[in-house]
Motif scaffolding. Sequence first.
Motif, PDB file in Angstrom:
ATOM      1  N   LEU A  76       0.828  -1.202   0.000  1.00 17.43           N
ATOM      2  CA  LEU A  76       0.000   0.000   0.000  1.00 17.43           C
ATOM      3  C   LEU A  76       0.865   1.255   0.000  1.00 17.43           C
ATOM      4  O   LEU A  76       0.572   2.230  -0.709  1.00 17.43           O
ATOM      5  CB  LEU A  76      -0.929   0.001   1.212  1.00 17.43           C
ATOM      6  CG  LEU A  76      -2.123  -0.956   1.168  1.00 17.43           C
ATOM      7  CD1 LEU A  76      -2.856  -0.960   2.493  1.00 17.43           C
ATOM      8  CD2 LEU A  76      -3.085  -0.572   0.036  1.00 17.43           C
ATOM      9  N   LEU A  77       1.931   1.235   0.805  1.00 17.39           N
ATOM     10  CA  LEU A  77       2.838   2.381   0.838  1.00 17.39           C
ATOM     11  C   LEU A  77       3.526   2.560  -0.517  1.00 17.39           C
ATOM     12  O   LEU A  77       3.762   3.691  -0.971  1.00 17.39           O
ATOM     13  CB  LEU A  77       3.874   2.198   1.943  1.00 17.39           C
ATOM     14  CG  LEU A  77       3.335   2.219   3.378  1.00 17.39           C
ATOM     15  CD1 LEU A  77       4.443   1.850   4.368  1.00 17.39           C
ATOM     16  CD2 LEU A  77       2.760   3.582   3.723  1.00 17.39           C
ATOM     17  N   PHE A  78       3.849   1.451  -1.162  1.00 17.96           N
ATOM     18  CA  PHE A  78       4.489   1.515  -2.472  1.00 17.96           C
ATOM     19  C   PHE A  78       3.538   2.088  -3.529  1.00 17.96           C
ATOM     20  O   PHE A  78       3.947   2.868  -4.406  1.00 17.96           O
ATOM     21  CB  PHE A  78       4.946   0.115  -2.888  1.00 17.96           C
ATOM     22  CG  PHE A  78       5.474   0.024  -4.291  1.00 17.96           C
ATOM     23  CD1 PHE A  78       6.753   0.461  -4.602  1.00 17.96           C
ATOM     24  CD2 PHE A  78       4.674  -0.495  -5.321  1.00 17.96           C
ATOM     25  CE1 PHE A  78       7.232   0.379  -5.908  1.00 17.96           C
ATOM     26  CE2 PHE A  78       5.145  -0.581  -6.620  1.00 17.96           C
ATOM     27  CZ  PHE A  78       6.445  -0.138  -6.908  1.00 17.96           C
ATOM     28  N   ALA A  79       2.266   1.722  -3.435  1.00 17.87           N
ATOM     29  CA  ALA A  79       1.294   2.144  -4.446  1.00 17.87           C
ATOM     30  C   ALA A  79       0.863   3.594  -4.276  1.00 17.87           C
ATOM     31  O   ALA A  79       0.371   4.212  -5.230  1.00 17.87           O
ATOM     32  CB  ALA A  79       0.065   1.244  -4.401  1.00 17.87           C
TER      33      ALA A  79
ATOM     34  N   ALA B  75      -2.652  10.073   5.773  1.00 19.29           N
ATOM     35  CA  ALA B  75      -1.757  10.408   4.653  1.00 19.29           C
ATOM     36  C   ALA B  75      -1.745   9.284   3.625  1.00 19.29           C
ATOM     37  O   ALA B  75      -1.726   9.544   2.413  1.00 19.29           O
ATOM     38  CB  ALA B  75      -0.349  10.671   5.182  1.00 19.29           C
ATOM     39  N   LEU B  76      -1.762   8.036   4.087  1.00 19.27           N
ATOM     40  CA  LEU B  76      -1.794   6.900   3.172  1.00 19.27           C
ATOM     41  C   LEU B  76      -3.073   6.911   2.347  1.00 19.27           C
ATOM     42  O   LEU B  76      -3.052   6.696   1.124  1.00 19.27           O
ATOM     43  CB  LEU B  76      -1.680   5.599   3.960  1.00 19.27           C
ATOM     44  CG  LEU B  76      -1.840   4.292   3.171  1.00 19.27           C
ATOM     45  CD1 LEU B  76      -0.751   4.163   2.115  1.00 19.27           C
ATOM     46  CD2 LEU B  76      -1.827   3.087   4.107  1.00 19.27           C
TER      47      LEU B  76
ATOM     48  N   GLY C 224      -7.260  -0.900  -8.522  1.00 21.55           N
ATOM     49  CA  GLY C 224      -6.555  -1.882  -9.323  1.00 21.55           C
ATOM     50  C   GLY C 224      -6.141  -3.087  -8.521  1.00 21.55           C
ATOM     51  O   GLY C 224      -6.327  -3.153  -7.284  1.00 21.55           O
ATOM     52  N   LEU C 225      -5.565  -4.051  -9.200  1.00 20.17           N
ATOM     53  CA  LEU C 225      -5.240  -5.331  -8.592  1.00 20.17           C
ATOM     54  C   LEU C 225      -4.203  -5.194  -7.478  1.00 20.17           C
ATOM     55  O   LEU C 225      -4.306  -5.871  -6.450  1.00 20.17           O
ATOM     56  CB  LEU C 225      -4.730  -6.295  -9.668  1.00 20.17           C
ATOM     57  CG  LEU C 225      -4.413  -7.721  -9.210  1.00 20.17           C
ATOM     58  CD1 LEU C 225      -5.652  -8.379  -8.620  1.00 20.17           C
ATOM     59  CD2 LEU C 225      -3.856  -8.541 -10.366  1.00 20.17           C
ATOM     60  N   LEU C 226      -3.209  -4.324  -7.654  1.00 22.37           N
ATOM     61  CA  LEU C 226      -2.157  -4.189  -6.644  1.00 22.37           C
ATOM     62  C   LEU C 226      -2.720  -3.714  -5.316  1.00 22.37           C
ATOM     63  O   LEU C 226      -2.424  -4.288  -4.259  1.00 22.37           O
ATOM     64  CB  LEU C 226      -1.075  -3.227  -7.145  1.00 22.37           C
ATOM     65  CG  LEU C 226       0.070  -2.950  -6.144  1.00 22.37           C
ATOM     66  CD1 LEU C 226       0.829  -4.243  -5.835  1.00 22.37           C
ATOM     67  CD2 LEU C 226       1.012  -1.884  -6.686  1.00 22.37           C
TER      68      LEU C 226
END
Length: 405
Positions: free
Chosen positions: A106-109, A120-121, A130-132
């Motif tokens: 989630l942080l990466f996306a 913030a997230l 999306g799938l990710l």
Amino acid sequence: MTEILFYISGIVSFFVVFGVFVFAPTKGQTRIWLWSFLKIIFFGTLFASWFTENVVLKWILIEASTLFGALLISSSGTGKSFQVGWKFLLINSYGLGIAFLGIVLLLFASTPLHTLDFSALKQGLEGQSGLLIETALLLTIYGYSAKLGLVPNHYWVGDTYAESPSQISSLIASFVPVSVVLAIRPFVQLEREINPSLVNSSNGLLFIGVLTILYATWILHRRDDIRRIAAKVALFHTGMLSVFLWFNVSDEVFYFLLASTVVVKVLVFVSMGILRMDSGQRMIPQILQLPALNLKSFYAYFAALLIAFVFPLSPVFILDLEIIRTSLDKHIVWLFFFPLFGSVFFFIALNKILPILRLKNREFAPELRSLLRIRLGFFFVGLLLALFLGTYGMYVMIMGGFGHV
């Protein structure tokens, strides 16, 4: 108001458990001050997790409680306790590892974040899908569900609650589930916004929660162990926590639910410890073979089960009324089944323990008298707190509060 009540209930419940451990320990407990210090750390890490919005720090605090909990479980020093402690550590760490992977995804996306707070997230994920992201939410919610003790990762629950000292069981059963629910709730709400389809993690959480409730009810009729019965009560209420997560109740109802969960589980396990110490047995058929029993210990256990399910001034009863009102407001007839499940569970448990009433009443054994009176004193503190919560909830409902689901 209910949020403050939750924090107060958590502190009071901890001191009830802590007081029982320090002032009325079982004879097999040694190095009380060392384990007391570890209990304070265990509670402190979970209590701190209630206040942080940092998703990574919250995960770290809950994971730290896993290690401290495993040490507390093995405090009795038996081979069985070490096995149970390892099972608790491995399954919970497995689940939290999956949850952390989901958080990392989630942080990466998300767009670049200034903080790791959930707000913030959420802002960083705004407009994305999306799938990710759906996979990340699935991993996070499923991973946390293992720490929550839901089916199919419930195998640590029965042994942990039934084979640990009652004070350790009450700590883990009371404070771990509410801490995990606080961590998982924002992700469930986010899932509803990003993926409103029928097949999503939120509906999956409801599914395994219902399975947990049905499993606890089904397995209860095969148990004649007062420890195992208490463990199944805790498992049933954990399943109900996931159901309320799916309801997406208001903050007022949510914190009232958490306060009720903490207090009720402490009552169940403290009363179970009193009955276990007074009778010297844990199997109901063996208790029934005793010539006599101090019936105060039985009535404490019976009162805890009443509070946990059907007593009109119990906070659990108020929550059942809230479910019924929700089902009427939303025209969702099947919600009526959940209060019914609780009643069925209670009457199965009542059928198990009620024959104990046939025993003659006697005084507490002289060597245990002071310890059991202290435990009863702490039990009544918890009982008064539970009745206060129930009375407050009834007052709020009469005045037209709650109900914003």
